[in-house]
Design an enzyme around this catalytic site. Sequence first.
Site, short mmCIF file in Angstrom:
data_model
loop_
_atom_site.label_atom_id
_atom_site.label_comp_id
_atom_site.label_asym_id
_atom_site.label_seq_id
_atom_site.Cartn_x
_atom_site.Cartn_y
_atom_site.Cartn_z
N HIS A 103 0.84 -1.21 0.00
CA HIS A 103 0.00 0.00 0.00
C HIS A 103 0.88 1.27 0.00
O HIS A 103 0.68 2.17 -0.82
CB HIS A 103 -0.90 -0.02 1.24
CG HIS A 103 -1.81 1.15 1.38
ND1 HIS A 103 -3.13 1.13 0.97
CD2 HIS A 103 -1.61 2.39 1.88
CE1 HIS A 103 -3.68 2.31 1.21
NE2 HIS A 103 -2.78 3.10 1.77
N GLU A 104 1.85 1.32 0.90
CA GLU A 104 2.69 2.52 0.98
C GLU A 104 3.55 2.67 -0.28
O GLU A 104 3.74 3.78 -0.78
CB GLU A 104 3.56 2.51 2.24
CG GLU A 104 2.78 2.53 3.56
CD GLU A 104 1.77 3.66 3.68
OE1 GLU A 104 1.91 4.70 3.04
OE2 GLU A 104 0.79 3.48 4.45
N HIS A 134 1.55 4.28 -2.91
CA HIS A 134 1.53 5.75 -2.78
C HIS A 134 2.81 6.35 -3.39
O HIS A 134 2.76 7.36 -4.07
CB HIS A 134 1.44 6.16 -1.32
CG HIS A 134 0.06 6.02 -0.73
ND1 HIS A 134 -1.08 6.38 -1.40
CD2 HIS A 134 -0.36 5.58 0.49
CE1 HIS A 134 -2.14 6.17 -0.63
NE2 HIS A 134 -1.73 5.66 0.52
N HIS A 172 -5.82 6.68 -2.72
CA HIS A 172 -6.64 5.61 -2.16
C HIS A 172 -7.69 5.16 -3.16
O HIS A 172 -8.14 5.93 -4.01
CB HIS A 172 -7.28 6.06 -0.85
CG HIS A 172 -6.29 6.11 0.26
ND1 HIS A 172 -6.26 7.09 1.21
CD2 HIS A 172 -5.25 5.27 0.55
CE1 HIS A 172 -5.24 6.86 2.03
NE2 HIS A 172 -4.62 5.77 1.65
N CYS A 205 -9.03 -4.00 -2.90
CA CYS A 205 -7.77 -3.52 -3.51
C CYS A 205 -6.81 -3.10 -2.40
O CYS A 205 -7.20 -2.51 -1.40
CB CYS A 205 -8.08 -2.33 -4.42
SG CYS A 205 -6.59 -1.54 -5.11
N CYS A 263 -6.06 -3.50 -7.84
CA CYS A 263 -7.21 -3.72 -8.72
C CYS A 263 -6.82 -3.26 -10.13
O CYS A 263 -5.81 -2.56 -10.31
CB CYS A 263 -8.43 -2.96 -8.20
SG CYS A 263 -8.36 -1.19 -8.51
N CYS A 297 -6.12 0.56 -10.45
CA CYS A 297 -4.87 1.00 -9.81
C CYS A 297 -3.68 0.50 -10.61
O CYS A 297 -2.67 1.20 -10.76
CB CYS A 297 -4.80 0.51 -8.37
SG CYS A 297 -5.94 1.40 -7.29
#
Length: 193
Positions: free
Chosen positions: A149-150, A153, A159, A165, A184, A187
């Site tokens: 996740h990070e 970014h 987000h 996702c 997903c 993304c």
Amino acid sequence: MIPIILAIISLWTTPVNAASIPINLVLCGEVPPEILDFLKDGLKKELAAEVTQVGQVPMHPCAYNLSRRQYQAEAFLPLLLPFKPGSKGLVLGVTTADLYVPDLNFVFGLADSRQKCAIISLARLQPEFYGHPGNLRLFRERALKEAVHEVGHLLGLGHCPKPACVMFFSNSLADTDRKGPGFCPECRRGLEK
Ligand code: ZN
Ligand code: ZN
């Protein structure tokens, strides 16, 4: 119908090709090696990126808030910057310290997408934190989701509204447990731009 479903599943599971982007992992304090090895392998699998563990920095005493008994997440980011692998590379710090930002009770992680550095906290990913029995498999999976996740970014993603996702915002551990470690299709397209 089945081929369409298979195609959708494979879109969610194929690693994003970030092979040209090196990711340096830096430990902040002591981190269990069984988690680190899993993170390195998982990041390579999800992002096809070159992941290297490069260093360790001590816990930042000035970042500790005595009344909250937590560390301020932002204070770690400048310590990680010297470990950035070149101007295009990313650096990800990993700590077992409980992190916060001023307006939130806690954070699982924090990313500075401009400086390309981020940190994740393992503290609240451990079942033991909530008085539950230890579960290494669950702990590792949660850590990988927060790490991907990070890094998402750092690669420019915001987000995502899809709860499955990895870029869905985890407001609680239930959100982390519901989502997978992969991106997903939307993304993924964002990453490939
Ligand atoms: Zn986020
Ligand atoms: Zn998404």
